[in-house]
Design a protein around this motif. Structure first.
Motif, PDB file in Angstrom:
ATOM      1  N   ASN A  40       0.803  -1.218   0.000  1.00  0.00           N
ATOM      2  CA  ASN A  40       0.000   0.000   0.000  1.00  0.00           C
ATOM      3  C   ASN A  40       0.836   1.268   0.000  1.00  0.00           C
ATOM      4  OD1 ASN A  40      -2.091  -1.829   0.156  1.00  0.00           O
ATOM      5  ND2 ASN A  40      -3.257  -0.646   1.629  1.00  0.00           N
ATOM      6  N   THR A  41       1.981   1.254   0.685  1.00  0.00           N
ATOM      7  CA  THR A  41       2.840   2.442   0.624  1.00  0.00           C
ATOM      8  C   THR A  41       3.448   2.606  -0.765  1.00  0.00           C
ATOM      9  OG1 THR A  41       4.649   1.107   1.540  1.00  0.00           O
ATOM     10  CG2 THR A  41       3.376   2.443   3.075  1.00  0.00           C
ATOM     11  N   ALA A  42       3.769   1.477  -1.423  1.00  0.00           N
ATOM     12  CA  ALA A  42       4.353   1.549  -2.767  1.00  0.00           C
ATOM     13  C   ALA A  42       3.325   2.025  -3.788  1.00  0.00           C
ATOM     14  CB  ALA A  42       4.898   0.180  -3.186  1.00  0.00           C
ATOM     15  N   ARG A  43       2.039   1.704  -3.572  1.00  0.00           N
ATOM     16  CA  ARG A  43       0.993   2.062  -4.536  1.00  0.00           C
ATOM     17  C   ARG A  43       0.181   3.277  -4.096  1.00  0.00           C
ATOM     18  NH1 ARG A  43       2.551  -2.782  -4.909  1.00  0.00           N
ATOM     19  NH2 ARG A  43       2.239  -4.220  -6.642  1.00  0.00           N
ATOM     20  N   ASP A  44       0.634   3.974  -3.051  1.00  0.00           N
ATOM     21  CA  ASP A  44      -0.042   5.175  -2.550  1.00  0.00           C
ATOM     22  C   ASP A  44      -1.479   4.858  -2.151  1.00  0.00           C
ATOM     23  OD1 ASP A  44      -0.705   8.577  -3.662  1.00  0.00           O
ATOM     24  OD2 ASP A  44       0.001   7.799  -1.743  1.00  0.00           O
ATOM     25  N   LEU A  45      -1.678   3.703  -1.530  1.00  0.00           N
ATOM     26  CA  LEU A  45      -2.982   3.323  -0.993  1.00  0.00           C
ATOM     27  C   LEU A  45      -2.985   3.556   0.518  1.00  0.00           C
ATOM     28  CD1 LEU A  45      -3.531   0.028  -3.021  1.00  0.00           C
ATOM     29  CD2 LEU A  45      -4.737   2.196  -3.344  1.00  0.00           C
ATOM     30  N   ILE A  46      -4.136   3.352   1.141  1.00  0.00           N
ATOM     31  CA  ILE A  46      -4.317   3.677   2.554  1.00  0.00           C
ATOM     32  C   ILE A  46      -3.471   2.764   3.434  1.00  0.00           C
ATOM     33  CG2 ILE A  46      -5.997   3.734   4.430  1.00  0.00           C
ATOM     34  CD1 ILE A  46      -8.135   4.356   2.328  1.00  0.00           C
ATOM     35  N   HIS A  47      -2.681   3.372   4.316  1.00  0.00           N
ATOM     36  CA  HIS A  47      -1.941   2.640   5.350  1.00  0.00           C
ATOM     37  C   HIS A  47      -1.289   3.659   6.280  1.00  0.00           C
ATOM     38  CE1 HIS A  47       0.833  -0.125   7.346  1.00  0.00           C
ATOM     39  NE2 HIS A  47      -0.006  -1.076   6.955  1.00  0.00           N
ATOM     40  N   PRO A  48      -1.199   3.354   7.588  1.00  0.00           N
ATOM     41  CA  PRO A  48      -0.559   4.299   8.515  1.00  0.00           C
ATOM     42  C   PRO A  48       0.915   4.538   8.222  1.00  0.00           C
ATOM     43  CG  PRO A  48      -1.869   2.674   9.721  1.00  0.00           C
ATOM     44  CD  PRO A  48      -1.802   2.213   8.293  1.00  0.00           C
ATOM     45  N   GLY A  49       1.571   3.612   7.518  1.00  0.00           N
ATOM     46  CA  GLY A  49       2.978   3.808   7.174  1.00  0.00           C
ATOM     47  C   GLY A  49       3.947   3.189   8.155  1.00  0.00           C
ATOM     48  N   PHE A  50       3.445   2.390   9.102  1.00  0.00           N
ATOM     49  CA  PHE A  50       4.321   1.720  10.057  1.00  0.00           C
ATOM     50  C   PHE A  50       3.658   0.414  10.483  1.00  0.00           C
ATOM     51  CE2 PHE A  50       1.919   2.074  13.968  1.00  0.00           C
ATOM     52  CZ  PHE A  50       1.040   3.103  13.692  1.00  0.00           C
ATOM     53  N   VAL A  51       4.488  -0.509  11.017  1.00  0.00           N
ATOM     54  CA  VAL A  51       3.961  -1.718  11.641  1.00  0.00           C
ATOM     55  C   VAL A  51       4.751  -1.991  12.914  1.00  0.00           C
ATOM     56  CG1 VAL A  51       3.075  -2.826   9.556  1.00  0.00           C
ATOM     57  CG2 VAL A  51       5.450  -3.195  10.226  1.00  0.00           C
ATOM     58  N   VAL A  52       4.051  -2.540  13.920  1.00  0.00           N
ATOM     59  CA  VAL A  52       4.673  -2.977  15.169  1.00  0.00           C
ATOM     60  C   VAL A  52       4.376  -4.466  15.300  1.00  0.00           C
ATOM     61  CG1 VAL A  52       4.823  -2.669  17.656  1.00  0.00           C
ATOM     62  CG2 VAL A  52       4.306  -0.712  16.192  1.00  0.00           C
ATOM     63  N   LEU A  53       5.404  -5.297  15.336  1.00  0.00           N
ATOM     64  CA  LEU A  53       5.251  -6.753  15.365  1.00  0.00           C
ATOM     65  C   LEU A  53       5.834  -7.296  16.662  1.00  0.00           C
ATOM     66  CD1 LEU A  53       6.479  -7.485  11.720  1.00  0.00           C
ATOM     67  CD2 LEU A  53       4.135  -7.100  12.481  1.00  0.00           C
ATOM     68  N   ASP A  54       4.971  -7.862  17.502  1.00  0.00           N
ATOM     69  CA  ASP A  54       5.404  -8.424  18.782  1.00  0.00           C
ATOM     70  C   ASP A  54       5.529  -9.936  18.660  1.00  0.00           C
ATOM     71  OD1 ASP A  54       4.328  -7.880  22.252  1.00  0.00           O
ATOM     72  OD2 ASP A  54       5.976  -9.020  21.385  1.00  0.00           O
ATOM     73  N   THR A  55       6.745 -10.431  18.725  1.00  0.00           N
ATOM     74  CA  THR A  55       7.076 -11.862  18.666  1.00  0.00           C
ATOM     75  C   THR A  55       6.658 -12.496  17.341  1.00  0.00           C
ATOM     76  OG1 THR A  55       6.521 -11.839  21.024  1.00  0.00           O
ATOM     77  CG2 THR A  55       7.152 -13.942  20.068  1.00  0.00           C
ATOM     78  N   PRO A  56       7.188 -12.023  16.211  1.00  0.00           N
ATOM     79  CA  PRO A  56       6.813 -12.629  14.930  1.00  0.00           C
ATOM     80  C   PRO A  56       7.551 -13.925  14.616  1.00  0.00           C
ATOM     81  CG  PRO A  56       8.283 -10.773  14.559  1.00  0.00           C
ATOM     82  CD  PRO A  56       7.980 -10.789  16.030  1.00  0.00           C
ATOM     83  N   VAL A  57       8.769 -14.122  15.156  1.00  0.00           N
ATOM     84  CA  VAL A  57       9.552 -15.297  14.748  1.00  0.00           C
ATOM     85  C   VAL A  57       9.993 -16.193  15.898  1.00  0.00           C
ATOM     86  CG1 VAL A  57      10.430 -14.199  12.660  1.00  0.00           C
ATOM     87  CG2 VAL A  57      11.685 -13.933  14.783  1.00  0.00           C
ATOM     88  N   LEU A  58       9.672 -15.844  17.131  1.00  0.00           N
ATOM     89  CA  LEU A  58      10.205 -16.586  18.271  1.00  0.00           C
ATOM     90  C   LEU A  58       9.762 -18.043  18.273  1.00  0.00           C
ATOM     91  CD1 LEU A  58      11.527 -16.896  21.059  1.00  0.00           C
ATOM     92  CD2 LEU A  58       9.418 -16.027  22.061  1.00  0.00           C
ATOM     93  N   THR A  59       8.466 -18.304  18.038  1.00  0.00           N
ATOM     94  CA  THR A  59       7.930 -19.651  18.266  1.00  0.00           C
ATOM     95  C   THR A  59       8.004 -20.552  17.049  1.00  0.00           C
ATOM     96  OG1 THR A  59       5.736 -18.812  17.710  1.00  0.00           O
ATOM     97  CG2 THR A  59       6.343 -18.858  20.033  1.00  0.00           C
ATOM     98  N   TYR A  60       8.564 -20.074  15.963  1.00  0.00           N
ATOM     99  CA  TYR A  60       8.661 -20.914  14.767  1.00  0.00           C
ATOM    100  C   TYR A  60       9.722 -21.986  14.976  1.00  0.00           C
ATOM    101  CZ  TYR A  60       9.594 -22.301   9.971  1.00  0.00           C
ATOM    102  OH  TYR A  60       9.775 -23.019   8.820  1.00  0.00           O
TER     103      TYR A  60
END
Length: 600
Positions: free
Chosen positions: A508-528
């Motif tokens: 969405n940021t690349a295509r100028d579509l709606i998005h806040p422009g940030f992400v917060v990811l809590d524990t995305p890879v720990l349990t894999y």
């Protein structure tokens, strides 16, 4: 009471917060969400005495803003500059923390206005009622806590309440396509009804024509399943083709090496033959010289014994010759001839040894050439056999590609028919009915584009599998390699949720579509955990390859601002390229988000 500030500086790119449990890592994520309008913030013992939170924002036009909210308060103050201390001056604006569509004096409407999307409408229920967008709708897709990261529910359905599913699907449709829900239409006039009938007739004709183009007796679900199987078969055939191609490349490399050696050997053989030819001439010369020396010796002896008169050796006249003069002279000549004969004989002996050595070299070269000819013949036979093995693989690949093309064409026709049916349903000719409430009516092209984006993200992270992604707008379910996300293990659900959030932000940021422009990811890879040994006694956590590529991709393909919260130490390769905050680990500067009590 006075407390030292508990502060955290976020990078405009990647920020990683890691360390021991119960050090305040997740509190950072919760505090960010709280400042964006969440209703409550979980209290922690370390936070006793702290009364206010500040959050700095930098908007797309370059302005800096600071939000200030009291812990437990229901208002948020806005300062139009970068503020790092508890403010003493009056705020530029004071806003309510709770969304209110009828007032602009709340943080939701304020942030939506900053993004330029205030007033966009989304479906509220299946009856077709449309209401304005709430910033919390976006925050749930951008700020993902550790519970939701591994939740079995779709990343689209963030509130876990069934009554909100229509709205949540409609919000995702707005983000993916940029299309907001229309206002409730007025009842059509008689002229509009007649005009609508004509439109419906045309649409029916187009639907019939499109259906006639269908060649397979299968619905969309069956076609998608078949497409998944074709993708899997193509993967197997492609792997076999790659393996055979690698073998063929090795054979060609061996052949080139033999040919290069053979060329060098031919050059060496030519040089040896040239030397042999030259040495043969030199041998003839030496043999000729020896024959002449023999003849000179014999002639000198005869001349010395049988001739009288002037001395043939020194030119002395008879009267000047002493007795036995010719004997001395002939002895001197014989000595010279003998010395020259020995010298020439030695040279000839050395030459014969060299000729013998060169002839042995020539024989060795010829023997090696014959062996290489056998190797080249064997290599050619192996290449012919390999080419015969590759022919059916190439044929299978071509056939699978052709079938896949047909299935994709059929799916495109089904999508076209669905669009025509939707258009037909929106043309009311009987009553002023609401348009069909279809929060899942996302254009097929946008769905396919999003699926490709998630596939590219999973591939960049080196997640095992073919990573063929399917998103079902009706159920909001994400499937990878034919298996729904909700049926996967906790670790894979977390990875897929992270890929979903990152891909949405990146697209969405690349295509100028709606998005806040940030992400917060809590524990995305720990349990894999590694799929090849899930039953081992002490299974390892996320493989270093996936972890390394997860962070590498976020650095090399920025999507905006990313904040990752994890327990394990991130790869050393991100040091100096991202903001890294370590809590309570060896060598870390701070024990946690809050300063130690002895400093308070």
């Amino acid at each position: 009471m006075d407390k030292p500030p508990a502060a955290m500086e976020f990078s405009p790119g990647l920020t990683v917060i890691y360390g021991a449990s119960d050090t305040g890592k997740s509190y950072v994520e919760e505090a960010v969400d709280y400042m964006l309008g969440a209703s409550e913030l979980k209290s922690v013992p370390e936070g006793d005495g702290y009364t206010r939170i500040l959050l700095g924002l930098r908007v797309s036009d370059g302005r800096s803003l600071t939000l200030s909210r009291a812990i437990g308060g229901d208002t948020i103050e806005v300062f139009n500059h970068d503020l790092r201390e508890v403010p003493s001056e009056p705020a530029d604006e004071t806003l309510k923390s709770k969304h209110n569509a009828k007032s602009k004096k709340n943080i939701s409407r304020y942030l939506l206005t900053v993004l330029g999307i205030d007033g966009r409408r989304v479906l509220q229920n299946s009856g077709g009622k449309a209401l304005p967008l709430n910033f919390r709708d976006l925050a749930r897709l951008a700020v993902v806590n550790d519970t939701r990261m591994a939740d079995q529910r779709s990343p689209v359905l963030g509130t876990r309440m069934p009554q909100n599913e229509t709205r949540e699907k409609s919000v995702f449709k707005l983000l993916l396509s940029g299309q907001e829900e229309p206002e409730r239409p007025a009842a059509p006039s008689n002229l509009e009804k007649q005009f609508g009938k004509g439109k419906i007739a045309v649409i029916d004709h187009l639907i019939d024509e499109t259906r006639e183009k269908l060649t397979m007796e299968a619905n969309q679900s069956q076609l998608r399943e078949r497409l998944d199987r074709l993708q899997a078969s193509l993967g197997e055939v492609t792997a076999a083709a790659i393996e055979l191609a690698e073998v063929r490349t090795g054979l060609l490399r061996d052949r080139r090496g033999l040919e290069e050696i053979d060329l060098a050997a031919q050059q060496q053989a030519a040089e040896v033959q040239q030397l042999l030819a030259r040495f043969a001439l030199l041998k003839e010369q030496y043999e000729s010289d020896l024959a002449r020396l023999q003849m000179v010796g014999e002639a000198g002896t005869l001349l010395g014994y049988f001739q009288t008169g002037t001395c043939v050796f020194c030119g002395a006249e008879p009267q000047h010759q002493h007795p036995e003069h010719h004997v001395a002279e002939s002895t001197q000549l014989a000595a010279s001839v003998s010395a020259e004969t020995r010298k020439t004989t030695d040279l000839l002996s050395d030459l014969l040894l060299m000729i013998e050595d060169l002839e042995e070299q020539a024989a060795d070269i010829e023997s090696a050439r014959a062996a290489r000819d056998e190797q080249l013949t064997l290599n050619a036979a192996e290449l012919r056999a390999l080419d015969q093995r590759m022919q059916p693989v190439d044929t299978d690949t071509t056939e699978l590609l052709n079938v896949r093309s047909r299935v994709e064409s059929e799916l495109a026709l089904h999508a076209q028919i669905q669009q025509l049916e939707d258009l037909k349903a929106s043309l009311s000719t009987v009553a002023p009915a609401l348009p069909a409430a279809r929060p899942d009516g996302i254009p097929a092209a946008d769905v396919a584009d999003f699926e490709r984006m998630i596939h590219a993200t999973l591939e960049a992270w080196h997640v095992p599998g073919n990573n063929h992604v399917i998103y079902d707008p009706t159920t909001a379910e994400l499937s990878v390699d034919g298996q729904p996300r909700k049926s996967r293990g906790r670790g894979m659900r977390s990875i897929l949720h992270a890929a979903f959030a990152v891909s949405l932000a990146r697209r969405n940021t690349a295509r100028d579509l709606i998005h806040p422009g940030f992400v917060v990811l809590d524990t995305p890879v720990l349990t894999y955990r590694r799929p090849e040994d899930p039953e081992e006694e002490r299974p390892e956590l996320m493989t270093s390859d996936v972890v390394e590529n997860f962070y590498q991709d976020l650095l090399e393909n920025p999507l905006g601002q990313v904040i990752v919260i994890e327990n394990p130490t991130p790869p050393t390769s991100i040091r100096g390229r991202a903001a890294v905050h370590a809590f309570s680990v060896d060598g870390s500067v701070r024990q946690g988000f809050f300063p130690p009590r002895d400093r308070q």
